[in-house]
Design an enzyme around this catalytic site. Structure first.
Site, PDB file in Angstrom:
ATOM      1  N   ASP A  62      62.743  65.932  -5.425  1.00 14.83           N
ATOM      2  CA  ASP A  62      62.565  65.608  -6.851  1.00 14.83           C
ATOM      3  C   ASP A  62      61.741  66.675  -7.558  1.00 14.83           C
ATOM      4  OD1 ASP A  62      63.906  63.388  -6.226  1.00 14.83           O
ATOM      5  OD2 ASP A  62      62.227  61.985  -6.437  1.00 14.83           O
ATOM      6  N   ALA A  63      60.736  67.197  -6.852  1.00 13.78           N
ATOM      7  CA  ALA A  63      59.823  68.150  -7.501  1.00 13.78           C
ATOM      8  C   ALA A  63      60.579  69.388  -7.968  1.00 13.78           C
ATOM      9  CB  ALA A  63      58.712  68.533  -6.537  1.00 13.78           C
ATOM     10  N   LEU A  70      91.913  40.995 -16.251  1.00 17.34           N
ATOM     11  CA  LEU A  70      92.675  40.869 -15.006  1.00 17.34           C
ATOM     12  C   LEU A  70      92.977  39.415 -14.729  1.00 17.34           C
ATOM     13  CD1 LEU A  70      90.604  43.186 -12.661  1.00 17.34           C
ATOM     14  CD2 LEU A  70      93.014  43.462 -13.197  1.00 17.34           C
ATOM     15  N   GLU A 127      89.864  47.838  -4.320  1.00 21.41           N
ATOM     16  CA  GLU A 127      88.458  48.216  -4.544  1.00 21.41           C
ATOM     17  C   GLU A 127      87.636  47.000  -4.948  1.00 21.41           C
ATOM     18  OE1 GLU A 127      90.044  51.019  -7.354  1.00 21.41           O
ATOM     19  OE2 GLU A 127      88.692  50.246  -8.894  1.00 21.41           O
ATOM     20  N   LYS A 184      85.329  44.475  -6.971  1.00 23.78           N
ATOM     21  CA  LYS A 184      85.194  44.187  -8.403  1.00 23.78           C
ATOM     22  C   LYS A 184      83.700  44.024  -8.679  1.00 23.78           C
ATOM     23  CE  LYS A 184      87.030  41.274 -12.038  1.00 23.78           C
ATOM     24  NZ  LYS A 184      85.728  40.909 -12.610  1.00 23.78           N
ATOM     25  N   ASP A 227      80.218  43.307 -10.442  1.00 26.61           N
ATOM     26  CA  ASP A 227      79.813  42.291 -11.397  1.00 26.61           C
ATOM     27  C   ASP A 227      78.899  42.949 -12.417  1.00 26.61           C
ATOM     28  OD1 ASP A 227      79.706  39.870 -12.494  1.00 26.61           O
ATOM     29  OD2 ASP A 227      78.507  38.910 -10.933  1.00 26.61           O
ATOM     30  N   ARG A 240      83.553  46.805 -23.838  1.00 26.13           N
ATOM     31  CA  ARG A 240      84.926  46.310 -23.908  1.00 26.13           C
ATOM     32  C   ARG A 240      85.117  45.414 -25.135  1.00 26.13           C
ATOM     33  NH1 ARG A 240      87.368  41.666 -22.422  1.00 26.13           N
ATOM     34  NH2 ARG A 240      89.564  41.853 -21.858  1.00 26.13           N
ATOM     35  N   TYR A 296      87.026  53.050 -12.729  1.00 29.88           N
ATOM     36  CA  TYR A 296      88.177  52.510 -12.003  1.00 29.88           C
ATOM     37  C   TYR A 296      89.521  52.711 -12.690  1.00 29.88           C
ATOM     38  CZ  TYR A 296      86.916  48.428 -14.891  1.00 29.88           C
ATOM     39  OH  TYR A 296      86.569  47.596 -15.914  1.00 29.88           O
ATOM     40  N   LYS A 300      89.155  36.575  -6.174  1.00 31.94           N
ATOM     41  CA  LYS A 300      87.737  36.285  -6.379  1.00 31.94           C
ATOM     42  C   LYS A 300      87.061  35.781  -5.096  1.00 31.94           C
ATOM     43  CE  LYS A 300      86.124  36.561  -9.942  1.00 31.94           C
ATOM     44  NZ  LYS A 300      86.029  36.271 -11.366  1.00 31.94           N
ATOM     45  N   CYS A 313      47.196  17.193  -1.066  1.00 30.16           N
ATOM     46  CA  CYS A 313      48.331  17.553  -0.211  1.00 30.16           C
ATOM     47  C   CYS A 313      49.263  16.338  -0.025  1.00 30.16           C
ATOM     48  CB  CYS A 313      47.823  18.035   1.141  1.00 30.16           C
ATOM     49  SG  CYS A 313      49.157  18.298   2.317  1.00 30.16           S
ATOM     50  N   CYS A 339      48.908  15.416   4.010  1.00 37.06           N
ATOM     51  CA  CYS A 339      47.681  14.934   4.660  1.00 37.06           C
ATOM     52  C   CYS A 339      46.642  14.438   3.670  1.00 37.06           C
ATOM     53  CB  CYS A 339      47.086  16.029   5.538  1.00 37.06           C
ATOM     54  SG  CYS A 339      46.403  17.396   4.594  1.00 37.06           S
ATOM     55  N   CYS A 384      47.295  23.643   0.442  1.00 37.69           N
ATOM     56  CA  CYS A 384      46.590  22.513   1.041  1.00 37.69           C
ATOM     57  C   CYS A 384      45.434  23.084   1.845  1.00 37.69           C
ATOM     58  CB  CYS A 384      47.551  21.748   1.964  1.00 37.69           C
ATOM     59  SG  CYS A 384      46.701  20.761   3.205  1.00 37.69           S
ATOM     60  N   CYS A 409      46.325  19.094   8.827  1.00 41.11           N
ATOM     61  CA  CYS A 409      47.541  18.711   8.104  1.00 41.11           C
ATOM     62  C   CYS A 409      48.748  18.787   9.046  1.00 41.11           C
ATOM     63  CB  CYS A 409      47.733  19.656   6.920  1.00 41.11           C
ATOM     64  SG  CYS A 409      49.271  19.391   6.041  1.00 41.11           S
TER      65      CYS A 409
HETATM   66  N1  5U1 Z   1      87.425  47.714  -9.595  1.00 43.33           N
HETATM   67  C1  5U1 Z   1      88.002  47.318 -10.737  1.00 43.33           C
HETATM   68  N2  5U1 Z   1      87.451  46.469 -11.569  1.00 43.33           N
HETATM   69  N3  5U1 Z   1      88.309  46.317 -12.588  1.00 43.33           N
HETATM   70  C2  5U1 Z   1      88.215  45.560 -13.706  1.00 43.33           C
HETATM   71  N4  5U1 Z   1      89.199  47.709 -11.187  1.00 43.33           N
HETATM   72  C3  5U1 Z   1      89.409  47.099 -12.354  1.00 43.33           C
HETATM   73  N5  5U1 Z   1      90.435  47.156 -13.209  1.00 43.33           N
HETATM   74  C4  5U1 Z   1      90.358  46.423 -14.334  1.00 43.33           C
HETATM   75  C5  5U1 Z   1      89.252  45.611 -14.600  1.00 43.33           C
HETATM   76  C6  5U1 Z   1      89.191  44.814 -15.856  1.00 43.33           C
HETATM   77  O1  5U1 Z   1      91.356  46.424 -15.210  1.00 43.33           O
HETATM   78  C7  5U1 Z   1      92.568  47.124 -14.908  1.00 43.33           C
HETATM   79  C8  5U1 Z   1      93.638  46.437 -15.647  1.00 43.33           C
HETATM   80  C9  5U1 Z   1      92.440  48.540 -15.294  1.00 43.33           C
END
Ligand code: 5U1
Length: 677
Positions: A34-35, A84, A116, A118, A120, A139, A228, A317, A411, A414, A429, A435
């Site tokens: 890093d330095a 999706l 791949e 998905k 979150d 989006r 993606y 899912k 407690c 006891c 406690c 106890c």
């Molecule tokens: N990994 C991945 N997540 N994801 C979410 N691929 C992917 N493709 C998506 C979405 C909404 O939509 C495709 C229709 C491009």
């Protein structure tokens, strides 16, 4: 200096910093300390300050803009950002595959799918013109999102300019911005320490971070982006498959998911899903499913879309990790150290793959922070093997019958007084070993596998022994007679004899195990090992002053204080004396200072399944020999022990040319270092 030379110098510095960023944030392969990075960044900033006319928006020094926004402006997506369809079980995935085959006129053939995880997180679009980042947008509703350019520019894994000579003039890249689990934990820990509001989960934290009008705030949040897909493409062309598009993105400087694979046929998709489900908890980020996409872009085109989702992709899912339920009551559990934990009794709910009816509420601070009342509708989270937690209260659903959570004044087991130490969130406690709850918890810990390893002494039996008055503390275990055992409900001769034999066998132990088994507050396995190695024998340890204790690796003032309290307590010493009188014994060790241990200064990683010893034992041996055991592989890793099923850590070790040992080679290495197994 002529301005050409300065421009050249600026370009060199910028290219160097971009390359390091790419290696670190996109490839996960740090190459410089890093330095050194900081030094080069400072040189660039100085040169840019001296020559403001040569400043460029895509310079790595320009990630955070000067002025906070007053509001977000709207952005229209020229190519809509689709959602999706979901498959909630294997059959729905097979149905999807059948529909794809039918529509392509390829019945009974194995379609090639790109798979791949998905993530979150938050779906975003990045627009590059001539390789330079122009715009970042959420989006939104798929057609219109918010302009978050100022915030996405602060995310180190998003390049401000792409590199390569085949980048389309206009390229819109899509992906997910997310907060890795470790960064999320740290962020919340800091918020807790500062008495600030914590985030419910990494996704909310990522969303909150992107919604900042001041990019300086976003810059402090540990965000990453994985790409993606592509949206708008002009003045250039893309290859013919999804996997090849991902390869291009990676080559141009964008991060893609390292777990991405191409497989043939739906059965292989199911295998991929199962293997990622196994791995889910070990991934450094949250995922909620697997996305399967027809890999061939021409086939994708033929399949087209239905309403707002493509016919060529589906998300299978995982079971949800968060669900809504009702808090029926709060009970209080007393732990080994007397800590009183509020436990939520819940209306049973299926979450994270199991039915959950209890969840921890941690302590009174947490109850206050959540603002939870009995009767409330709450969100429960269960991720992997972690104890289920109440993460938030659903607003606006409180009913008239809701009542406050009242902490006990004495407690619940006891009746002893309870206290809250200054600066501590935990109520305790003060009954100590009077106890029954603390007695039982102390015994359960003492007999556990990593402590005295007494087989056949399960929780039920511990309950019986304490409730029947046969055992009051851990020393009492070695005085229980065969007759007493046989008088217990459901205890047969065979079990009693086995238990007595296990008790007898446990008497030959090690100083480290014994110390850990005693359950001194804050003395975990690693600390017990360090103490045993440092002092070598019980007498030296028990006589150590606070200053001497502080010389030991792992021991800070709090641990030293707990240790001294233990050694100064006549009742604790009496229990130890009784244990030794019953025959509990261990060999003294040669005193070794940590820096003289054979693996001192080394960092090891253990991954995959180890057949002979288990990962915890392997880690224990390594620590005993002075090595640090890390959770991830980096250029600084000395060696990786990899058993069957080792995944990304093994691949990373191979990429970084780190030594790898399989279990047999590891055992051989331990033996050369004097460990007998
Ligand atoms: N990994 C991945 N997540 N994801 C979410 N691929 C992917 N493709 C998506 C979405 C909404 O939509 C495709 C229709 C491009």
């Amino acid at each position: 200096m002529p301005s050409d030379d300065i421009e050249q110098q600026l370009e060199t510095l910028r290219t160097q910093l971009e390359a390091w960023n790419y290696q670190y944030y996109v490839l996960d392969q740090p190459t410089v300390p890093d330095a050194q990075y900081d030094r080069v960044m400072r040189s660039l900033q100085q040169l840019e300050t001296q020559h403001p006319e040569l400043l460029r928006a895509d310079s790595p020094s320009q990630r955070v803009g000067a002025q906070p926004l007053s509001e977000f402006s709207q952005v229209a997506h020229e190519v809509p950002m689709l959602s999706l369809d979901n498959a909630f079980d294997a059959q729905e995935l097979r149905d999807f595959d059948r529909r794809v085959q039918e529509r392509l006129g390829l019945t009974d053939s194995e379609i090639e799918y790109a798979c791949e995880p998905k993530l979150d997180g938050i779906a975003v679009s990045l627009l590059y013109r001539d390789g330079v980042l122009q715009r970042g947008a959420t989006r939104g509703d798929g057609y219109k999102g918010e302009d978050i350019t100022h915030n996405v520019r602060t995310i180190p894994s998003i390049p401000l300019r792409l590199h390569g000579d085949d980048i389309p003039g206009v390229l819109e890249v899509r992906g997910e911005i997310y907060m890795p689990s470790a960064g999320f934990e740290l962020l919340n820990q800091r918020a807790r320490e500062a008495g600030e509001k914590t985030f419910v989960n990494p996704r909310n934290a990522a969303a909150g971070s992107l919604r900042q009008l001041d990019a300086k705030m976003t810059a402090q949040r540990p965000l990453e982006m994985c790409c993606y897909s592509v949206g708008l493409v002009e003045e250039g062309a893309l290859p013919v498959s999804h996997a090849q598009v991902l390869d291009c993105l990676l080559r141009w400087g964008l991060r893609i998911n390292p777990e991405s694979r191409v497989v043939r046929g739906v059965a292989a998709c199911e295998d991929y899903y199962e293997s990622l489900a196994q791995k889910r908890e070990r991934l450094p980020y949250d995922i909620d499913g697997i996305v399967f996409k027809v890999n061939d872009l021409a086939q994708q085109q033929r399949l087209g879309f239905v309403s707002r989702a493509p016919r060529w992709a589906i998300a299978r899912k995982f079971p949800a990790q968060e669900e809504m339920t009702r808090l029926l009551d709060v009970e209080f559990q007393v732990g080994r150290t007397g800590a009183i934990t509020p436990v939520a009794r819940l209306e049973p709910v299926f979450v994270g793959g199991v039915t959950v009816s209890n969840a921890t509420l941690h302590n009174s601070d947490e109850v206050q922070r959540l603002g939870v009342q009995i009767g409330d509708t709450v969100i429960v989270r269960r991720a992997g093997d972690v104890i289920p937690q109440v993460v938030s209260v659903v607003a606006g659903q409180r009913t008239a019958g809701a009542r406050e959570v009242v902490f006990p004044e004495c407690c619940p087991v006891c009746g002893s007084p309870v206290e809250r130490e200054p600066g501590e969130a935990v109520l305790r406690c003060m009954g100590g070993l009077v106890c029954a709850a603390q007695q039982k918890a102390a015994i359960r810990h003492f007999v556990s596998r990593r402590a005295m390893d007494i087989d056949g002494l399960g929780d039920k039996l511990v309950e019986q022994l304490v409730d029947e008055g046969l055992v009051e503390n851990v020393a009492g275990l070695y005085r229980v007679s065969r007759e007493q055992l046989l008088n217990l409900e459901r205890m047969g001769e065979k079990s009693a004899d086995k238990l007595l034999a296990a008790l007898q066998a446990s008497k030959q132990t090690s100083l480290a195990r014994f110390l850990f088994a005693l359950g001194v507050r804050e003395v975990g396995e690693a600390t017990a090992l360090s103490l045993a190695r440092y002092f070598g024998n019980w007498e030296a340890l028990a006589a150590a002053t606070e200053e001497q204790l502080l010389e030991v690796d792992d021991v800070g003032p709090v641990v030293a204080d707990h240790l001294r309290q233990f050694f100064d307590s006549s009742s604790s010493l009496e229990v130890v004396a009784q244990l030794r009188a019953s025959g509990v014994t261990w060999p003294d060790l040669e005193r070794v200072t940590p820096e003289r241990l054979p693996l001192a200064g080394q960092t090891w990683v253990v991954t995959g399944k180890l057949e002979t010893m288990g990962r915890n034992d392997a880690k224990g041996f390594l620590q005993e020999l002075g090595a640090k055991v890390a959770g991830s592989v980096s250029a600084r890793t000395t060696c990786v022990v990899a058993g069957p099923g080792a995944g990304s850590k093994l691949s990373r070790a191979t990429e970084l040319d780190v030594d790898v040992l399989d279990e047999a080679a590891f055992i051989a290495r331990l033996e050369t270092l004097g460990v007998s197994l």
